[in-house]
Enzyme design. Structure first.
Site, PDB file in Angstrom:
ATOM      1  N   PHE A 116       0.856  -1.186   0.000  1.00 17.49           N
ATOM      2  CA  PHE A 116       0.000   0.000   0.000  1.00 17.49           C
ATOM      3  C   PHE A 116       0.891   1.236   0.000  1.00 17.49           C
ATOM      4  CE2 PHE A 116      -4.437   1.419   0.765  1.00 17.49           C
ATOM      5  CZ  PHE A 116      -5.072   0.388   0.126  1.00 17.49           C
ATOM      6  N   GLN A 230      -6.873  15.290   3.315  1.00 17.19           N
ATOM      7  CA  GLN A 230      -6.204  14.415   2.347  1.00 17.19           C
ATOM      8  C   GLN A 230      -6.954  14.326   1.016  1.00 17.19           C
ATOM      9  OE1 GLN A 230      -5.777   9.850   2.836  1.00 17.19           O
ATOM     10  NE2 GLN A 230      -3.715  10.663   2.941  1.00 17.19           N
ATOM     11  N   HIS A 232      -7.044  12.081  -2.336  1.00 20.98           N
ATOM     12  CA  HIS A 232      -6.624  10.786  -2.866  1.00 20.98           C
ATOM     13  C   HIS A 232      -6.386  10.999  -4.361  1.00 20.98           C
ATOM     14  CE1 HIS A 232      -6.701   6.583  -3.995  1.00 20.98           C
ATOM     15  NE2 HIS A 232      -6.816   6.220  -2.734  1.00 20.98           N
ATOM     16  N   LEU A 242     -14.158   6.391  -5.470  1.00 17.34           N
ATOM     17  CA  LEU A 242     -12.754   6.053  -5.286  1.00 17.34           C
ATOM     18  C   LEU A 242     -12.340   4.837  -6.112  1.00 17.34           C
ATOM     19  CD1 LEU A 242     -10.199   6.550  -3.378  1.00 17.34           C
ATOM     20  CD2 LEU A 242     -11.048   4.581  -2.145  1.00 17.34           C
ATOM     21  N   GLU A 245      -6.341   2.526  -3.878  1.00 17.94           N
ATOM     22  CA  GLU A 245      -4.891   2.464  -4.021  1.00 17.94           C
ATOM     23  C   GLU A 245      -4.431   1.035  -4.333  1.00 17.94           C
ATOM     24  OE1 GLU A 245      -2.984   5.372  -1.533  1.00 17.94           O
ATOM     25  OE2 GLU A 245      -1.929   3.711  -0.587  1.00 17.94           O
ATOM     26  N   ARG A 285       0.043   9.715  -0.789  1.00 20.10           N
ATOM     27  CA  ARG A 285      -1.084  10.359  -1.475  1.00 20.10           C
ATOM     28  C   ARG A 285      -0.903  11.851  -1.677  1.00 20.10           C
ATOM     29  NH1 ARG A 285      -5.914   7.053   1.647  1.00 20.10           N
ATOM     30  NH2 ARG A 285      -5.465   5.120   0.560  1.00 20.10           N
ATOM     31  N   HIS A 353     -10.610  13.031   0.322  1.00 17.34           N
ATOM     32  CA  HIS A 353     -10.833  11.663   0.740  1.00 17.34           C
ATOM     33  C   HIS A 353     -10.925  11.494   2.251  1.00 17.34           C
ATOM     34  CE1 HIS A 353     -10.717   7.345   0.540  1.00 17.34           C
ATOM     35  NE2 HIS A 353      -9.545   7.253   1.128  1.00 17.34           N
ATOM     36  N   ARG A 388      -2.139  10.905   6.178  1.00 17.94           N
ATOM     37  CA  ARG A 388      -2.383   9.518   6.585  1.00 17.94           C
ATOM     38  C   ARG A 388      -1.890   8.554   5.515  1.00 17.94           C
ATOM     39  NH1 ARG A 388      -6.513   5.522   5.507  1.00 17.94           N
ATOM     40  NH2 ARG A 388      -7.716   6.966   4.234  1.00 17.94           N
TER      41      ARG A 388
END
Ligand SMILES: Cc1cc2nc3c(=O)[nH]c(=O)nc-3n(C[C@H](O)[C@H](O)[C@H](O)COP(=O)(O)OP(=O)(O)OC[C@H]3O[C@@H](n4cnc5c(N)ncnc54)[C@H](O)[C@@H]3O)c2cc1C
Length: 582
Positions: A116, A230, A232, A242, A245, A285, A353, A388
């Site tokens: 990730f 954040q 994304h 979305l 990821e 991100r 996000h 994050r």
């Protein structure tokens, strides 16, 4: 009317359900209630796709998970919280396994982990690309096995009741009937999720309107690190849905209008790819979203009616892998974009996000208000700092939901008892206010909720987007002030009591205006660039002045706000450069 519970949990998402289980397990004599504005299984947690991080593999370690989280946060997280988090996350994920969560597996039967963004080792547990759905289902069915947990499904909380620095419950509306009720409690845990809807283009469900942040803020609890929002890098244009990821973790590429993997032109902090972070597409991100803006400035994005886009290329992965590991991505692309990622490029653009900031808590979920706890996306412990890492949020809900549940259970066990008359009076005042809101008639020329909401979202996007500066933020601050004045003149057309969604929209908008103002206030004051907060007028990180959390307090007397700074807790990793892949 008034009902009493020992512990009241607001929110039936991952954090709320986990907290309720922890209360029941800690002290089975306590009466626990969960209030949720939607049926719990419709909470946003259900839409999480990619997975949940927790050290599992033999070649991984807690320290490595902690270090990735600390550097990913641009050193703004509290390292004591991160150490507790990485240690407890694997245990929590295993508990979910025992409760029935169908984690994806390796051929030998062990649970599988995937790569990730920003994680140097494979440590993200997943259930195909429907992880949130399976986790929430597991938690919900586990909650059902505790008869002492009662639920108020489709009840909307409008106020936290606080007297003398201690909370004693809430006022809520039963949406099916319009009935209002004062629900008292010895302890309250806020688990109401994030606030992506203060922006126009977001992956967040309609219900993510920051209610809990505003509830706590109005009650006197400070909000922490609100300037860190954040983006994304890969949302579908128009809907904002979305594309997880995991699509890049499985090997997807990002291409500009010339079919070029443009990320190679930017410093993402990945000097040399490792076997896990094998591609630049797995950078963090914030950096990927910033690279998109630079591509746009260079004229290398593609114009569409829904704004500029780039392409996510999954074609080289093949149908077999996509169907095994990313079936939901294929389904979403087909249903919402009418394309097949096996043979076609997927249009994507950065999308709001996740909220790194939230209600200020300690590592047990306690807020400065006695008896008031918070966990999940609504809270800021903080393990996420300025950015994050993907797949840290779901385990955060589990670890800190559990911690908040235990702490609230102990508090309620010790300090339960009489409800002060002032609380019941506050409850009646709030019920009267709600009655007035419901019966306030829209007259000719009065303000519409939808107009104010749209203008607020536009002000936020223009003022506090991926890049911001002093001028854009000051302009947004003025616009929000103007919108607040206009909001005072807003009224609703629907005066019925059964599922009055217009009344809910009105109350949500008032919460969102508070949240939006707190984001802008903190962003204006932080004169540096760190993680998701990029000021073009202050492009460098400034540890001297800002290695600190911002805390914004509401100042009711002056209808204003006050920001103070709280030092970051550093245990073992002194601030350094953000570098991945070494
Ligand atoms: C599309 C998407 C994909 C994601 N994928 C991942 C991923 O793969 N991995 C990862 O780690 N994270 C992921 N995240 C982030 C993560 O899913 C969330 O941060 C997390 O699920 C939040 O859980 P929560 O329990 O805090 O809040 P939610 O799940 O949002 O639940 C909030 C609850 O509060 C209730 N509520 C809110 N306001 C009120 C009110 N006024 N009165 C009564 N009830 C109220 C709601 O009814 C709901 O039950 C993703 C997020 C999105 C949007």
């Amino acid at each position: 009317m008034s009902a009493f519970h020992d512990v009241l949990v607001i929110g039936g998402g991952g954090a709320g359900l986990r907290a309720a289980i922890a209360v029941a397990e800690t002290n089975p004599r306590l009466r626990v209630a969960i209030v949720s504005k939607v049926y719990p299984m419709r909470s946003h947690t259900v839409s999480a796709e990619g997975g949940a991080a927790g050290v599992a593999a033999a070649d991984d370690s807690l320290d490595e998970h902690a270090y990735d989280t600390v550097s990913g946060s641009d050193w703004l997280c509290d390292q004591d919280a991160v150490e507790a988090f990485v240690a407890e996350a694997p245990r929590e994920l295993l508990r979910l396994e025992h409760w029935g969560c169908p984690w994806s597996r390796q051929p030998d039967g062990h649970t599988a982990v995937r790569a990730f963004g920003g994680m140097k080792k494979k440590r993200t547990w997943f259930a195909a690309d429907r992880t949130g759905f399976h986790m929430l289902h597991t938690l919900f069915q586990t909650v059902l096995s505790f008869p002492e947990v009662v639920r108020y499904d489709e009840w909307y909380v409008t106020k936290l009741l606080v007297d003398n620095g201690r909370t004693y419950g809430v006022v809520a509306i039963e949406l099916a009937t319009g009935r209002t009720e004062t629900i008292t409690a010895s302890a309250v845990i806020v688990c109401t999720g994030g606030c992506g809807r203060v922006y126009p283009f977001t992956t967040n469900a309609n219900i993510k309107t920051g209610d809990g942040m505003a509830l706590a803020y109005r009650a006197g609890a400070p909000l922490k690190d609100m300037e860190f929002v954040q983006y994304h890098p890969t949302g579908l244009p128009f809907t904002g849905i979305l594309i997880t990821e995991a699509a890049r973790a499985e090997g997807g590429w990002l291409l500009n209008k010339d079919g070029y993997r443009y990320l190679q032109d930017y410093d993402l902090g990945i000097p040399e790819p490792t076997p896990v972070m094998r591609s630049m597409e797995l950078g963090p991100r914030d950096r990927l979203s910033q690279a998109f803006v630079h591509e746009f400035d260079k004229g290398r994005t593609i114009d569409t009616p829904y704004g500029p886009i780039v392409h996510l290329d999954l074609r080289h992965l093949g149908a077999e892998l996509i169907d095994a590991k990313l079936p939901f991505v294929r389904e979403l692309c087909s249903q919402y974009q009418n394309i097949d990622p096996v043979t076609e490029l997927v249009p994507v653009r950065p999308v709001v996000h996740y909220m790194m900031g939230g209600i200020h808590t300690d590592i047990h979920g306690a807020t400065p208000i006695q008896g008031l706890y918070a966990a999940g996306e609504v809270a800021c412990v903080s393990i996420n700092g300025a950015n994050r890492l993907g797949s840290n949020s779901l385990p955060e809900c589990l670890v800190f939901g559990t911690r908040a549940g235990r702490a609230a259970a102990v508090f309620a066990g010790q300090y339960g008892g009489a409800i002060p008359p002032a609380i019941l009076a506050q409850g009646r005042d709030e019920e009267d206010r709600l009655e007035r809101e419901l019966t306030r008639h829209a007259e000719e020329g009065r303000e519409r909720i939808a107009d104010i909401r749209t203008e607020m979202q536009t002000a936020m996007e223009n003022g506090a987007g991926i890049y911001r500066d002093g001028d854009s933020l000051a302009k947004a601050a003025d616009e929000l002030q103007e919108l607040r004045l206009r909001f005072a003149d807003a009224a609703i057309d629907d005066h019925s009591r059964t599922f009055n969604t217009e009344l809910v929209a009105l109350l949500e908008l008032s919460f969102m205006l508070d949240v939006a103002e707190s984001i802008i206030t903190c962003a204006l004051q932080r004169e540096e660039s760190r993680g998701a907060h990029q000021r073009t007028d202050f492009p460098a990180r400034d540890d001297e002045r800002y290695l600190a959390h911002s805390l914004v307090h509401r100042e009711p007397d002056r209808h204003g706000r006050r920001v103070q700074y709280l030092p970051v807790t550093i245990t073992r990793w002194p601030p350094g450069e953000r570098v991945y892949g070494r």
